[in-house]
Design a protein around this motif. Structure first.
Motif, PDB file in Angstrom:
ATOM      1  N   LYS A  87       0.836  -1.110   0.057  1.00 49.43           N
ATOM      2  CA  LYS A  87      -0.055   0.148  -0.063  1.00 49.43           C
ATOM      3  C   LYS A  87       0.818   1.444  -0.044  1.00 49.43           C
ATOM      4  O   LYS A  87       2.005   1.314   0.478  1.00 49.43           O
ATOM      5  N   GLY A  88       0.687   2.220  -0.887  1.00 51.18           N
ATOM      6  CA  GLY A  88       1.196   3.285  -1.055  1.00 51.18           C
ATOM      7  C   GLY A  88       2.339   3.386  -2.041  1.00 51.18           C
ATOM      8  O   GLY A  88       3.170   4.281  -2.269  1.00 51.18           O
ATOM      9  N   ARG A  89       2.819   2.277  -2.234  1.00 55.78           N
ATOM     10  CA  ARG A  89       3.880   1.890  -3.224  1.00 55.78           C
ATOM     11  C   ARG A  89       3.647   1.360  -4.579  1.00 55.78           C
ATOM     12  O   ARG A  89       3.964   2.010  -5.537  1.00 55.78           O
ATOM     13  N   PHE A  90       2.626   0.415  -4.806  1.00 59.03           N
ATOM     14  CA  PHE A  90       2.170  -0.158  -5.976  1.00 59.03           C
ATOM     15  C   PHE A  90       0.668   0.631  -6.240  1.00 59.03           C
ATOM     16  O   PHE A  90      -0.018   1.007  -5.233  1.00 59.03           O
ATOM     17  N   THR A  91       0.350   0.591  -7.709  1.00 55.66           N
ATOM     18  CA  THR A  91      -0.699   0.819  -7.974  1.00 55.66           C
ATOM     19  C   THR A  91      -1.180   0.272  -9.275  1.00 55.66           C
ATOM     20  O   THR A  91      -0.445  -0.098 -10.093  1.00 55.66           O
ATOM     21  N   ILE A  92      -2.492  -0.413  -8.999  1.00 55.57           N
ATOM     22  CA  ILE A  92      -3.051  -1.293 -10.091  1.00 55.57           C
ATOM     23  C   ILE A  92      -4.232  -0.510 -10.820  1.00 55.57           C
ATOM     24  O   ILE A  92      -4.881   0.246 -10.487  1.00 55.57           O
ATOM     25  N   SER A  93      -3.940  -0.765 -12.188  1.00 55.71           N
ATOM     26  CA  SER A  93      -5.021  -0.149 -13.076  1.00 55.71           C
ATOM     27  C   SER A  93      -5.456  -1.079 -14.125  1.00 55.71           C
ATOM     28  O   SER A  93      -4.690  -2.250 -14.248  1.00 55.71           O
ATOM     29  N   ARG A  94      -6.542  -0.904 -14.884  1.00 57.67           N
ATOM     30  CA  ARG A  94      -6.817  -1.782 -15.938  1.00 57.67           C
ATOM     31  C   ARG A  94      -7.277  -0.928 -17.093  1.00 57.67           C
ATOM     32  O   ARG A  94      -7.816   0.198 -17.154  1.00 57.67           O
ATOM     33  N   ASP A  95      -7.287  -1.325 -18.370  1.00 53.66           N
ATOM     34  CA  ASP A  95      -7.532  -0.558 -19.754  1.00 53.66           C
ATOM     35  C   ASP A  95      -8.643  -1.940 -20.242  1.00 53.66           C
ATOM     36  O   ASP A  95      -8.284  -2.801 -20.664  1.00 53.66           O
ATOM     37  N   ASN A  96      -9.800  -1.481 -19.965  1.00 56.82           N
ATOM     38  CA  ASN A  96     -11.055  -2.617 -20.180  1.00 56.82           C
ATOM     39  C   ASN A  96     -11.023  -2.867 -21.715  1.00 56.82           C
ATOM     40  O   ASN A  96     -11.345  -4.027 -22.355  1.00 56.82           O
ATOM     41  N   GLY A  97     -10.715  -1.634 -22.635  1.00 56.26           N
ATOM     42  CA  GLY A  97     -10.764  -1.864 -23.733  1.00 56.26           C
ATOM     43  C   GLY A  97      -9.688  -2.777 -24.582  1.00 56.26           C
ATOM     44  O   GLY A  97      -9.724  -3.278 -25.755  1.00 56.26           O
ATOM     45  N   LYS A  98      -8.589  -2.873 -23.822  1.00 57.41           N
ATOM     46  CA  LYS A  98      -7.489  -3.596 -24.162  1.00 57.41           C
ATOM     47  C   LYS A  98      -7.293  -4.999 -23.525  1.00 57.41           C
ATOM     48  O   LYS A  98      -6.551  -5.647 -23.521  1.00 57.41           O
ATOM     49  N   ASN A  99      -8.353  -5.056 -22.587  1.00 59.32           N
ATOM     50  CA  ASN A  99      -8.172  -6.471 -21.710  1.00 59.32           C
ATOM     51  C   ASN A  99      -6.882  -6.503 -21.064  1.00 59.32           C
ATOM     52  O   ASN A  99      -6.400  -7.572 -20.955  1.00 59.32           O
ATOM     53  N   THR A 100      -6.359  -5.411 -20.383  1.00 55.71           N
ATOM     54  CA  THR A 100      -5.031  -5.408 -19.888  1.00 55.71           C
ATOM     55  C   THR A 100      -5.085  -4.910 -18.632  1.00 55.71           C
ATOM     56  O   THR A 100      -5.843  -3.788 -18.155  1.00 55.71           O
ATOM     57  N   VAL A 101      -4.291  -5.469 -17.660  1.00 54.98           N
ATOM     58  CA  VAL A 101      -4.071  -4.739 -16.181  1.00 54.98           C
ATOM     59  C   VAL A 101      -2.656  -4.740 -16.161  1.00 54.98           C
ATOM     60  O   VAL A 101      -1.821  -5.279 -16.585  1.00 54.98           O
ATOM     61  N   TYR A 102      -2.485  -3.447 -15.306  1.00 57.92           N
ATOM     62  CA  TYR A 102      -1.127  -3.237 -15.081  1.00 57.92           C
ATOM     63  C   TYR A 102      -0.674  -2.969 -13.563  1.00 57.92           C
ATOM     64  O   TYR A 102      -1.553  -2.911 -12.791  1.00 57.92           O
ATOM     65  N   LEU A 103       0.414  -3.061 -13.223  1.00 61.25           N
ATOM     66  CA  LEU A 103       0.961  -2.846 -11.836  1.00 61.25           C
ATOM     67  C   LEU A 103       1.972  -1.872 -11.975  1.00 61.25           C
ATOM     68  O   LEU A 103       3.216  -2.412 -12.331  1.00 61.25           O
TER      69      LEU A 103
END
Length: 121
Positions: free
Chosen positions: A64-80
């Motif tokens: 917490k506070g160091r990592f951020t998760i996100s996603r692009d639903n149009g590309k079916n992709t998740v990021y960290l």
């Protein structure tokens, strides 16, 4: 069938940053929750971060506070996005997705093959 392909791992010095990506492909109708897990040698696989289809997120206390998760639903992709990396973050990172597939429209769980993250000076 559905495939999850991760990228972005590598060797980084303590305090550095890395960005992991995981792209899903195949007979996908919709992806519900997505997440990142990690497993260090001798340890069990643990949840690092998760994100729902609407964007709600959760994190393990250790990131917490160091990592951020996100996603692009149009590309079916998740990021960290991983910042302020520590040696104890060293592990194989796996992505996970709950996928509703054609043609049966039933959800199934899929895992990526994993990408190595090593934090060392």
């Amino acid at each position: 069938q559905v495939q999850l392909v991760e990228s972005g791992g590598g060797l980084v010095q303590p305090g550095g940053s890395l960005r992991l990506s995981c792209a899903a492909s195949g007979s996908i109708f919709r992806i519900n929750a997505m997440g990142w897990y990690r497993q260090a040698p001798g340890n069990e696989r643990e949840l690092v971060a998760g994100i729902t289809s609407s964007g709600s997120t959760e994190y393990s206390d250790s990131v917490k506070g160091r990592f951020t998760i996100s996603r692009d639903n149009g590309k079916n992709t998740v990021y960290l996005q991983m910042n302020s990396l520590k040696p104890e973050d060293t592990a194989v990172y796996h992505c996970n997705a709950q996928v509703v597939q054609y043609p049966l429209f039933r959800p199934s769980e899929y895992w990526g093959q994993g990408t190595q993250v090593t934090v060392s000076s």
